[in-house]
Design an enzyme around this catalytic site. Sequence first.
Site, short mmCIF file in Angstrom:
data_model
loop_
_atom_site.label_atom_id
_atom_site.label_comp_id
_atom_site.label_asym_id
_atom_site.label_seq_id
_atom_site.Cartn_x
_atom_site.Cartn_y
_atom_site.Cartn_z
N GLU B 123 0.83 -1.21 0.00
CA GLU B 123 0.00 0.00 0.00
C GLU B 123 0.87 1.27 0.00
OE1 GLU B 123 -2.12 0.66 3.66
OE2 GLU B 123 -3.71 1.81 2.67
N LYS B 200 -9.66 2.10 -2.18
CA LYS B 200 -9.82 1.53 -0.84
C LYS B 200 -11.23 1.80 -0.33
CE LYS B 200 -7.26 1.75 3.59
NZ LYS B 200 -5.93 2.14 4.13
N CYS B 237 -5.63 -2.65 2.34
CA CYS B 237 -5.33 -2.54 3.78
C CYS B 237 -6.52 -2.79 4.72
CB CYS B 237 -4.70 -1.18 4.07
SG CYS B 237 -3.81 -1.19 5.67
#
Lengths: 393, 393
Positions: B123, B200, B237
């Site tokens: 990430e 995300k 994440c």
Amino acid sequence: MAASLDEKFESLESILAEHLPADVLEKVNLSLRGPGSTNLELSTKAKEMAKKNNFDLQGYQIKIAQKEETRPPRLVRIAAIQNAIQKPTTASVEEQRNAIHQRVDQMLAAAHECQVNIVCLQEAWTMPFAFCTREKYPWVEFAEPAYDGPSTKFLAERAKKYNMVIVSPILERDEEHGDVCWNTAVIISNRGNVIGITRKNHIPRVGDFNESTYYMEGNTGHKVFETDFGRIAVNICYGRHHPQNWLMYGVNGAEIVFNPSATVGALSEPLWSIEARNAAIANSYFAVGINRVGTEAFPNEFTSGDGKPAHKNFGHFYGSSYIASPDGSRTPGLSRIRDGLLVAECDLNLCRQMKDKWGFRMTQRLDLYADSFARAICPDYKMDIIKDPSSKK
Amino acid sequence: MAASLDEKFESLESILAEHLPADVLEKVNLSLRGPGSTNLELSTKAKEMAKKNNFDLQGYQIKIAQKEETRPPRLVRIAAIQNAIQKPTTASVEEQRNAIHQRVDQMLAAAHECQVNIVCLQEAWTMPFAFCTREKYPWVEFAEPAYDGPSTKFLAERAKKYNMVIVSPILERDEEHGDVCWNTAVIISNRGNVIGITRKNHIPRVGDFNESTYYMEGNTGHKVFETDFGRIAVNICYGRHHPQNWLMYGVNGAEIVFNPSATVGALSEPLWSIEARNAAIANSYFAVGINRVGTEAFPNEFTSGDGKPAHKNFGHFYGSSYIASPDGSRTPGLSRIRDGLLVAECDLNLCRQMKDKWGFRMTQRLDLYADSFARAICPDYKMDIIKDPSSKK
């Protein structure tokens, strides 16, 4: 490498403790289980009972929540019982059931000595896991009415005597609805009354798990039961493979979710330590995985849908019951091969504290998923796939 | 027991291998990781590159699927790259980024030598994970346009040269929409074009992870990218904590889901080995967890919302990247402390075979959950809680 562990492998924990120096073991355990559990001293009497009756007894204190200013701690002792069947499957239904009752009675008495508040038994605890056979009789004769069957009566008496909530997962006979069977957990309060029932939501069609031959997907949704010792729910066996099932018990306020199971080594052992623990993490509650032990042999041979010859043995139920905490840590597992009682003291305040820390409920975006799921179930749903414009495939 | 592992702990795998006899180690590894991975012999040249440039290099063959009559095997080599930042955070933005480019270039070259088809970076791989500071400048200057920023250009050239799909998770500057930033993965095809982007979906508000100060929840849904080597998706994440997020990538047909991350020891290490693996199990796809390594120090002090004094260090990013298989097994993890390249050969046919074996998609009951979630988000939703009629509480 062998495809699965054999029955001589007592537990990961015991083999590591046997071979690793203390300082290394401490780090390895921290890596494997997180910082959350320390040993809980259990009563001498309980330990004597475990030794005399030959069952594994383990106790842990799960990371105590931080002190809050406006709420007192909510300490409870939760427990899991795992056991093998006690008589051959050729014995009469009543004889088999009574023998299991007696065995579980020994462990319930020990649980009382350990000041347990809530205990859960394994899936279909009153019977061998006979669904591999696809035979109806005599196996469906183990089914009993949820509210007043012999096992409910037996446990209600103990629940009252021991001031202990007991979760009793049975094969249910639903006489009010055409005599159908269900895979059901009965929630018995510490005063001996039935608080309610909850049914298995997801039914397997895997190998010897021919359960869809016997009962349908549960129709009780995701009920949570408010007991004197906390809000509990029951995700029965195969439901543990479905994170959305665990999630809905959380949405309905569960603080402890039991996962009474019956599962065998070659099939599921690599999944066992992962699923209940992931649920505890994702939903900020305590999760308790419970699995039976032993190998069950049946009178008539059956096949397993794997091209192999007919046989009479189910395979090895590997026990390994454990408790996972909302902070991601877990207790060691009970034995893979022996009956056992696992006791853990926990502070239910940790659930809200972990919600506040991680924010998973706040960031869950259920609106997005309600919409996505609703679209995905439409017969004309098209998967959202982006093709590579440069590809000649 | 200490609350978390220190930086001297290279990996669980290395410490077990050091202390356990071979026959015991084999059983312990089987218990910990399942039967799915064996060593994959990698090219001598790649091993020399790893030695010379001091990064961990590991290769595994993930359980090859059974032979089917109507589909040929679909063998692909997938890889994860984890790395520390290369320059102090006081160096200029360009100097910091270029140094990371050079470091990753070494590992991409090694990945090519290992015949990797698809690789994913960590990430926000082009920058320190500066969101702990809550400062905007200079950190937002690491943001770049997804389609033609310097890092996309850099990787597109390598992707074409190496005939390798590269997943590049960056801080994106969206000039078309008010110059906002996003946490975005750019999917670069093996011909060097951008196939698309995915953002995300779930943004943390945890400790030093003040990311919601910088960017909002992603608006790209759960896209899956059809590459020459398989259908891939990217769960960035914190999205790994949300099983319903993993689930929707599965619904859209993903065969490999990468989870590029940046997470530190004391916070999340007990969760790390669980979440991506649970996703692989529940969704019958390969899941790849990737975490950065090292400790990042910042020029100005900051507080972490935990009542402790201001400080300049983020804590220890513990690496430990690993790949989980749809059969529930996993590879060992890369080092907790060194940069590394993890390579695994897998047969994507295993995804459908596991769907057929376990039936999780068939038994998923998305209709039930679409309805349950839709009800749960209503402001007047009442949790389905059954009270104990005998309770005086």
